[in-house]
Each structure stands twice: as structure tokens, then as C-alpha cells.
Write a protein that holds these residues in place. Structure first.
Motif, PDB file in Angstrom:
ATOM      1  N   GLN A 129       0.946  -1.156   0.057  1.00  0.00           N
ATOM      2  CA  GLN A 129      -0.025  -0.112  -0.206  1.00  0.00           C
ATOM      3  C   GLN A 129       0.530   1.350   0.154  1.00  0.00           C
ATOM      4  OE1 GLN A 129      -2.363  -0.279   3.560  1.00  0.00           O
ATOM      5  NE2 GLN A 129      -3.329  -2.528   2.723  1.00  0.00           N
ATOM      6  N   CYS A 130       2.214   1.114  -0.094  1.00  0.00           N
ATOM      7  CA  CYS A 130       3.133   2.272  -0.002  1.00  0.00           C
ATOM      8  C   CYS A 130       3.115   3.086   1.310  1.00  0.00           C
ATOM      9  CB  CYS A 130       2.856   3.321  -1.255  1.00  0.00           C
ATOM     10  SG  CYS A 130       3.252   2.344  -2.738  1.00  0.00           S
ATOM     11  N   ARG A 131       2.512   2.351   2.294  1.00  0.00           N
ATOM     12  CA  ARG A 131       2.668   3.297   3.753  1.00  0.00           C
ATOM     13  C   ARG A 131       3.978   2.870   4.260  1.00  0.00           C
ATOM     14  NH1 ARG A 131      -2.435   0.596   6.628  1.00  0.00           N
ATOM     15  NH2 ARG A 131      -1.777   2.419   8.302  1.00  0.00           N
ATOM     16  N   PHE A 132       5.023   3.618   3.678  1.00  0.00           N
ATOM     17  CA  PHE A 132       6.234   3.350   4.219  1.00  0.00           C
ATOM     18  C   PHE A 132       6.576   3.760   5.696  1.00  0.00           C
ATOM     19  CE2 PHE A 132       6.509   3.855  -0.497  1.00  0.00           C
ATOM     20  CZ  PHE A 132       6.800   2.276  -0.927  1.00  0.00           C
ATOM     21  N   PRO A 133       6.209   5.109   5.868  1.00  0.00           N
ATOM     22  CA  PRO A 133       6.500   5.311   7.348  1.00  0.00           C
ATOM     23  C   PRO A 133       5.875   4.249   8.204  1.00  0.00           C
ATOM     24  CG  PRO A 133       5.688   7.201   6.083  1.00  0.00           C
ATOM     25  CD  PRO A 133       5.636   5.990   5.238  1.00  0.00           C
ATOM     26  N   ALA A 134       4.595   3.830   8.010  1.00  0.00           N
ATOM     27  CA  ALA A 134       4.163   2.938   9.096  1.00  0.00           C
ATOM     28  C   ALA A 134       4.806   1.655   9.104  1.00  0.00           C
ATOM     29  CB  ALA A 134       2.704   2.680   8.496  1.00  0.00           C
ATOM     30  N   PHE A 135       5.252   1.144   7.915  1.00  0.00           N
ATOM     31  CA  PHE A 135       6.192   0.028   7.682  1.00  0.00           C
ATOM     32  C   PHE A 135       7.447   0.103   8.743  1.00  0.00           C
ATOM     33  CE2 PHE A 135       9.795  -2.194   6.299  1.00  0.00           C
ATOM     34  CZ  PHE A 135       9.600  -3.490   6.212  1.00  0.00           C
ATOM     35  N   TRP A 136       8.264   1.193   8.486  1.00  0.00           N
ATOM     36  CA  TRP A 136       9.421   1.425   9.427  1.00  0.00           C
ATOM     37  C   TRP A 136       8.993   1.290  10.898  1.00  0.00           C
ATOM     38  CZ3 TRP A 136      13.393   0.003   7.211  1.00  0.00           C
ATOM     39  CH2 TRP A 136      14.006   0.155   5.860  1.00  0.00           C
ATOM     40  N   ALA A 137       7.911   2.135  11.215  1.00  0.00           N
ATOM     41  CA  ALA A 137       7.347   2.213  12.719  1.00  0.00           C
ATOM     42  C   ALA A 137       7.156   0.666  13.085  1.00  0.00           C
ATOM     43  CB  ALA A 137       6.168   2.994  12.646  1.00  0.00           C
TER      44      ALA A 137
END
Length: 247
Positions: A129-137
Motif C-alpha cells: 500500500q506504499c505506507r512506508f513510514p508505517a512499515f518502518w514504525a
């Protein structure tokens, strides 16, 4: 890179050895005596930053046919490698071969896969879903300490592979984007480290505006499209007649 070349490299990676090619392409892919060769090849991929989805799928298929061969650590590593193939469907292809969970009575320790599978699926969804900040968190949270310490730490270049997923998404969607936003996508500090990283892709940073410019490519070029429809007179007459009747 064209879709044809992407498909070709997926089916037959340039790094695939001849022995693995013969196993993957022939009937021997279903020979359980070859599973150790394919597992060794998986760990070679982990150490060398190479990736061969078809070879890894062959392992999962052998586990389906031969439950006594099942190794949960191998499955977890296959899923971790397939995570960073997003937006391609490799992760889901791997999951589809896990529907019938093998019996694990032969394992000396509890199977870690049932606990980790929802976590890996969630990580995959965030990347897809391209939710990259959420992935890293999520990835850097205390809850995933065990995943990092026991698995991804062994996968050479894992975090860089995640960044490559973000780079592909940014290149496809933007011509200009703020450095702060890219910093959150790549999990790199906004500054010289970020600038050094993006320079590899030909991106340029305007330090005055903190805006990154991305060279045009087939995906991010904005082109106007003119749609012209030709309606012949008999067709128009039918439309008018139908309108008159309904009114």
C-alpha cells in the motif's frame, strides 16, 4: 526496464546457477531428495542479496508434498525475501502454498511460523500500500525485536531492499517531492546521508527549497490525452428518438 525483461529476469534470474536451473525447470523440482540443494541456495540468496522466487516456491511445493521435510525457519526466510519484491505478487504466491499447514510433530521446538505469519503479512500489506513510514514504525517496534534479532539480521541488505521498494514507488508517482517525505519513506535522516543515497538514482536535491527532482520516466511523465468520439448521424438520430420517447 520493460515488462518483458522484468518477466524474463523473474523466470530466469541471471544469478541462477545451472544446477538450480535444471532442478527448477525439469521434473526434478518435485524430487524430495533435492530439497537440501534448494535450501542451501536460499541461504546463498540471503547472504548475497540475490533472489530467485521460482526456486523458493519449489521448496514450498516440496514441503506441501512431503510434510516431514517442513522447516519453519526456511519458510520464514522465503517470506522475508519475497517481502521486498513488492509490488509484485511473490509474497502472495508463497502464502498460497501454505494453506495446508504441515504436521509439525517432528519439530524439536514450537513452530514459530503461526506467530510470525500475521506480522509478515501485515508488513507486506504496508509495503504493497506504499505506507512506508508505517512499515518502518512497525518493523522497528519492540514487538518485532525477535523478528529482527533472529531473522532479518541474517538477510544481507534487507533494509536497503525495502528502500528499493520505496524508490520504485516514488519514481513511478513523482517528478518533485520534499526531502522530508522521502526521508520518512526511506528511513534515512534528512541531510547528507539522504542526499548521497538518492544521488545513485539521478535524483537532485534543491537545498534552498528542500525539494527533490526526479528525472522523467515512462511512469511519471504527465501527458495530456485527448479523447475524441465520432458519432454518426444515424446513431445520433436513434439517440434523439429514444430521448423523445422516454420524455
Amino acid at each position: 526496464m520493460t515488462s518483458e525483461s522484468i518477466t524474463a529476469s523473474w523466470v530466469t534470474p541471471s544469478t541462477r546457477p545451472e544446477l538450480i536451473e535444471s532442478l527448477v525447470s525439469g521434473v526434478d523440482r518435485y524430487n524430495p531428495s533435492n530439497v537440501s540443494i534448494l535450501e542451501d541456495y536460499l541461504y546463498h540468496q540471503i547472504r548475497s542479496q540475490e533472489y530467485d522466487c521460482l526456486a523458493n516456491l519449489a521448496i514450498l511445493k516440496l514441503y506441501q508434498f512431503n510434510p516431514d521435510l517442513y522447516n519453519p525457519d526456511v519458510v520464514i526466510n522465503i517470506l522475508i525475501k519475497s517481502l521486498t519484491s513488492s509490488p509484485f505478487p511473490d509474497f502472495n504466491l508463497c502464502i498460497s502454498l501454505l494453506d495446508d499447514r504441515p504436521q509439525t510433530a517432528h519439530l524439536d521446538e514450537p513452530d514459530p511460523l503461526p506467530q510470525l505469519l500475521p506480522i509478515l503479512t501485515n508488513l507486506h500489506s504496508l509495503l504493497h500500500q506504499c505506507r512506508f513510514p508505517a512499515f518502518w514504525a512497525l518493523y522497528q517496534s519492540d514487538d518485532l525485536q525477535s523478528l529482527r534479532d533472529n531473522y532479518t539480521v541474517e538477510v544481507v541488505g534487507f533494509e536497503d531492499s525495502v528502500r528499493e521498494v520505496a524508490v520504485r514507488a516514488v519514481q513511478s508517482a513523482f517528478t518533485r517531492i520534499t526531502s522530508a517525505r522521502v526521508s520518512s519513506y526511506l528511513n534515512l535522516p534528512d541531510g547528507s546521508e539522504l542526499e548521497d543515497y538518492i544521488s545513485k538514482f539521478g535524483w537532485t536535491l534543491d537545498s534552498a527549497s528542500s525539494v527533490i527532482s526526479i528525472p522523467p520516466n515512462v511512469d511519471n511523465k504527465i501527458e495530456s490525452t485527448v479523447v475524441q468520439e465520432n458519432i454518426k448521424l444515424p446513431q445520433l438520430a436513434k439517440i434523439i428518438e429514444h430521448t423523445a420517447v422516454t420524455v
